[in-house]
Scaffold this motif. Sequence first.
Motif, PDB file in Angstrom:
ATOM      1  N   LEU A  78       1.222  -1.237  -0.008  1.00 31.38           N
ATOM      2  CA  LEU A  78      -0.140  -0.369   0.355  1.00 31.38           C
ATOM      3  C   LEU A  78       0.821   1.801   0.285  1.00 31.38           C
ATOM      4  O   LEU A  78       0.359   2.331  -0.154  1.00 31.38           O
ATOM      5  N   ASP A  79       2.183   0.920  -0.397  1.00 29.32           N
ATOM      6  CA  ASP A  79       3.203   1.709   0.328  1.00 29.32           C
ATOM      7  C   ASP A  79       2.753   3.321   1.378  1.00 29.32           C
ATOM      8  O   ASP A  79       2.555   4.330   0.815  1.00 29.32           O
ATOM      9  N   ALA A  80       2.048   2.468   2.842  1.00 28.35           N
ATOM     10  CA  ALA A  80       1.468   3.053   3.708  1.00 28.35           C
ATOM     11  C   ALA A  80       3.239   3.327   4.360  1.00 28.35           C
ATOM     12  O   ALA A  80       4.114   2.379   5.244  1.00 28.35           O
ATOM     13  N   HIS A  81       3.323   4.635   4.758  1.00 26.08           N
ATOM     14  CA  HIS A  81       5.115   5.296   5.160  1.00 26.08           C
ATOM     15  C   HIS A  81       4.362   5.300   7.118  1.00 26.08           C
ATOM     16  O   HIS A  81       3.598   6.809   6.879  1.00 26.08           O
ATOM     17  N   PRO A  82       4.922   5.758   8.296  1.00 21.32           N
ATOM     18  CA  PRO A  82       5.887   4.632   7.804  1.00 21.32           C
ATOM     19  C   PRO A  82       5.115   3.102   7.704  1.00 21.32           C
ATOM     20  O   PRO A  82       3.749   2.840   8.272  1.00 21.32           O
ATOM     21  N   VAL A  83       5.515   1.402   8.172  1.00 25.18           N
ATOM     22  CA  VAL A  83       4.546   0.575   8.448  1.00 25.18           C
ATOM     23  C   VAL A  83       4.500   0.444   9.695  1.00 25.18           C
ATOM     24  O   VAL A  83       5.291   0.959  10.618  1.00 25.18           O
ATOM     25  N   LEU A  84       3.476  -0.420   9.593  1.00 23.49           N
ATOM     26  CA  LEU A  84       2.754  -0.625  10.874  1.00 23.49           C
ATOM     27  C   LEU A  84       3.808  -0.365  12.461  1.00 23.49           C
ATOM     28  O   LEU A  84       3.651   0.396  13.476  1.00 23.49           O
ATOM     29  N   TRP A  85       5.228  -1.711  12.419  1.00 22.73           N
ATOM     30  CA  TRP A  85       5.884  -2.615  13.480  1.00 22.73           C
ATOM     31  C   TRP A  85       6.758  -0.551  13.260  1.00 22.73           C
ATOM     32  O   TRP A  85       7.532  -0.777  14.634  1.00 22.73           O
ATOM     33  N   VAL A  86       6.972   0.297  12.606  1.00 19.39           N
ATOM     34  CA  VAL A  86       8.465   1.510  12.351  1.00 19.39           C
ATOM     35  C   VAL A  86       7.545   2.402  13.520  1.00 19.39           C
ATOM     36  O   VAL A  86       7.945   3.049  13.717  1.00 19.39           O
ATOM     37  N   GLU A  87       5.984   2.912  12.632  1.00 22.45           N
ATOM     38  CA  GLU A  87       5.295   3.267  13.395  1.00 22.45           C
ATOM     39  C   GLU A  87       5.365   3.258  14.408  1.00 22.45           C
ATOM     40  O   GLU A  87       5.005   4.123  15.932  1.00 22.45           O
ATOM     41  N   ARG A  88       5.259   2.348  15.414  1.00 25.58           N
ATOM     42  CA  ARG A  88       4.892   1.929  16.600  1.00 25.58           C
ATOM     43  C   ARG A  88       5.515   0.457  16.848  1.00 25.58           C
ATOM     44  O   ARG A  88       4.859  -0.645  17.480  1.00 25.58           O
ATOM     45  N   PRO A  89       6.947   1.517  18.167  1.00 25.45           N
ATOM     46  CA  PRO A  89       7.379  -0.100  18.389  1.00 25.45           C
ATOM     47  C   PRO A  89       6.972  -0.878  18.990  1.00 25.45           C
ATOM     48  O   PRO A  89       7.592  -1.470  19.460  1.00 25.45           O
ATOM     49  N   GLN A  90       6.355  -0.404  19.670  1.00 27.66           N
ATOM     50  CA  GLN A  90       5.552  -1.260  20.751  1.00 27.66           C
ATOM     51  C   GLN A  90       4.520  -2.074  19.719  1.00 27.66           C
ATOM     52  O   GLN A  90       4.592  -3.302  21.023  1.00 27.66           O
ATOM     53  N   TYR A  91       4.584  -2.798  18.954  1.00 29.67           N
ATOM     54  CA  TYR A  91       3.815  -4.147  18.169  1.00 29.67           C
ATOM     55  C   TYR A  91       4.605  -4.402  18.564  1.00 29.67           C
ATOM     56  O   TYR A  91       4.701  -6.623  18.744  1.00 29.67           O
ATOM     57  N   LEU A  92       6.874  -4.729  18.062  1.00 32.13           N
ATOM     58  CA  LEU A  92       7.918  -5.484  18.494  1.00 32.13           C
ATOM     59  C   LEU A  92       7.567  -6.018  19.552  1.00 32.13           C
ATOM     60  O   LEU A  92       8.506  -7.374  20.156  1.00 32.13           O
ATOM     61  N   GLY A  93       7.946  -4.925  20.516  1.00 30.35           N
ATOM     62  CA  GLY A  93       8.233  -4.989  22.230  1.00 30.35           C
ATOM     63  C   GLY A  93       7.011  -6.433  22.877  1.00 30.35           C
ATOM     64  O   GLY A  93       7.190  -7.603  23.415  1.00 30.35           O
ATOM     65  N   VAL A  94       5.998  -6.493  22.246  1.00 30.72           N
ATOM     66  CA  VAL A  94       4.719  -7.459  22.336  1.00 30.72           C
ATOM     67  C   VAL A  94       4.790  -8.527  22.109  1.00 30.72           C
ATOM     68  O   VAL A  94       4.548  -9.221  22.193  1.00 30.72           O
ATOM     69  N   CYS A  95       5.385  -8.445  19.807  1.00 33.39           N
ATOM     70  CA  CYS A  95       5.509  -9.844  19.768  1.00 33.39           C
ATOM     71  C   CYS A  95       6.672 -10.232  20.982  1.00 33.39           C
ATOM     72  O   CYS A  95       6.589 -11.473  20.950  1.00 33.39           O
ATOM     73  N   ILE A  96       7.659  -9.676  20.851  1.00 28.62           N
ATOM     74  CA  ILE A  96       8.769 -10.165  21.731  1.00 28.62           C
ATOM     75  C   ILE A  96       8.307 -10.591  23.525  1.00 28.62           C
ATOM     76  O   ILE A  96       8.606 -11.861  23.739  1.00 28.62           O
ATOM     77  N   LEU A  97       7.672 -10.063  24.341  1.00 23.99           N
ATOM     78  CA  LEU A  97       6.741 -10.535  24.917  1.00 23.99           C
ATOM     79  C   LEU A  97       5.867 -11.885  25.308  1.00 23.99           C
ATOM     80  O   LEU A  97       6.356 -12.722  25.915  1.00 23.99           O
ATOM     81  N   VAL A  98       4.864 -11.323  23.962  1.00 19.87           N
ATOM     82  CA  VAL A  98       3.978 -12.725  24.205  1.00 19.87           C
ATOM     83  C   VAL A  98       4.799 -14.232  23.523  1.00 19.87           C
ATOM     84  O   VAL A  98       4.843 -14.774  23.936  1.00 19.87           O
ATOM     85  N   SER A  99       6.003 -14.171  23.363  1.00 19.09           N
ATOM     86  CA  SER A  99       6.291 -15.051  22.105  1.00 19.09           C
ATOM     87  C   SER A  99       7.499 -15.936  23.580  1.00 19.09           C
ATOM     88  O   SER A  99       7.455 -16.784  24.067  1.00 19.09           O
ATOM     89  N   ILE A 100       8.221 -15.270  24.842  1.00 19.25           N
ATOM     90  CA  ILE A 100       8.459 -15.274  25.747  1.00 19.25           C
ATOM     91  C   ILE A 100       7.342 -15.831  26.425  1.00 19.25           C
ATOM     92  O   ILE A 100       7.645 -17.070  26.506  1.00 19.25           O
ATOM     93  N   ALA A 101       6.463 -15.594  26.956  1.00 15.86           N
ATOM     94  CA  ALA A 101       5.743 -15.869  27.690  1.00 15.86           C
ATOM     95  C   ALA A 101       4.972 -17.455  27.550  1.00 15.86           C
ATOM     96  O   ALA A 101       5.306 -18.141  27.862  1.00 15.86           O
ATOM     97  N   VAL A 102       4.831 -17.763  26.033  1.00 21.58           N
ATOM     98  CA  VAL A 102       4.891 -18.635  25.520  1.00 21.58           C
ATOM     99  C   VAL A 102       5.897 -19.893  25.601  1.00 21.58           C
ATOM    100  O   VAL A 102       5.938 -21.219  25.693  1.00 21.58           O
TER     101      VAL A 102
END
Length: 208
Positions: free
Chosen positions: A54-78
Motif C-alpha cells: 500500500l506504500d503506507a509510511h511508516p510500516v505499522l511496527w516502524v510507526e509503533r515499535p510497541q508492536y515489536l515489544g509485544v511480539c517479544i513479550l508474548v513469545s517469551i510468555a509462550v
Amino acid sequence: MFENSIILLDWLGIVVFTITGALVASRNQMDVVGFILLGTVTGIGGGTIRDLLLDAHPVLWVERPQYLGVCILVSIAVFFTAHLAASRYRLILWLDALGLGLFATAGAEKAASLGEAPLVAITMGVISACFGGIIRDVLGKEDSIIFSREIYVTAAVAAASTFIGLDAMGVSRELSVGLALAAGFGLRAGALAFGWSLPRYKPRAPER
C-alpha cells in the motif's frame, strides 16, 4: 474513532498470530530466540507486506515499535507456558482462525481508509490475514495451512468482503467490523468443526 478501530484490530491480530508462531516454535522445540523470531514474523508479517504494497509510511511496527515489544513479550510468555496446551496443533488452528478474521478485517479497513478500490482493499485484507501464517509455516517446516482441505483463504475473503460491502452500504464501522469478524471467524470455525471445503480439482483424462 476510525483510526482507533484499525489500531485495536492490529493489536489483537498481532497478539493472536504471535501466539500461533510461538506455538509452532514449541512444536519444533526451539530455544527462546527461535520463539521470538517465529512469533514476531508471524505477528507482523502479514501487516508488513500489506503496508509495503500500500506504500503506507511508516510500516505499522516502524510507526509503533510497541508492536515489536509485544511480539517479544508474548513469545517469551509462550516459551514458558506452551507445555500447558494439551494439543498445541489444535490450539494453533483455532487461534489462527481468530487471527484470520481480525487481520482480514483490519487489512481491508486500512486499505479502504487510504482510498483504495474495493477489490484492492479486499485483496489487502487477504494478504494481511494469510501471509503471516505462510511465513510461520515455512520457517517452522510445517505443512502450509493454506493448503489444508478445509476452507481457509475463503474465510479471509469473506471477512474482508463483508467489511467492504457493509461499509459501502453506509453501515456503521463498529457494526461492519463486528459482522466481518463474525463472517471470517465463523466460516473458518465451521470448516474446522465440520470439515467444510470447496469443491476441489480432480485430474481427468484429456478429451480426444
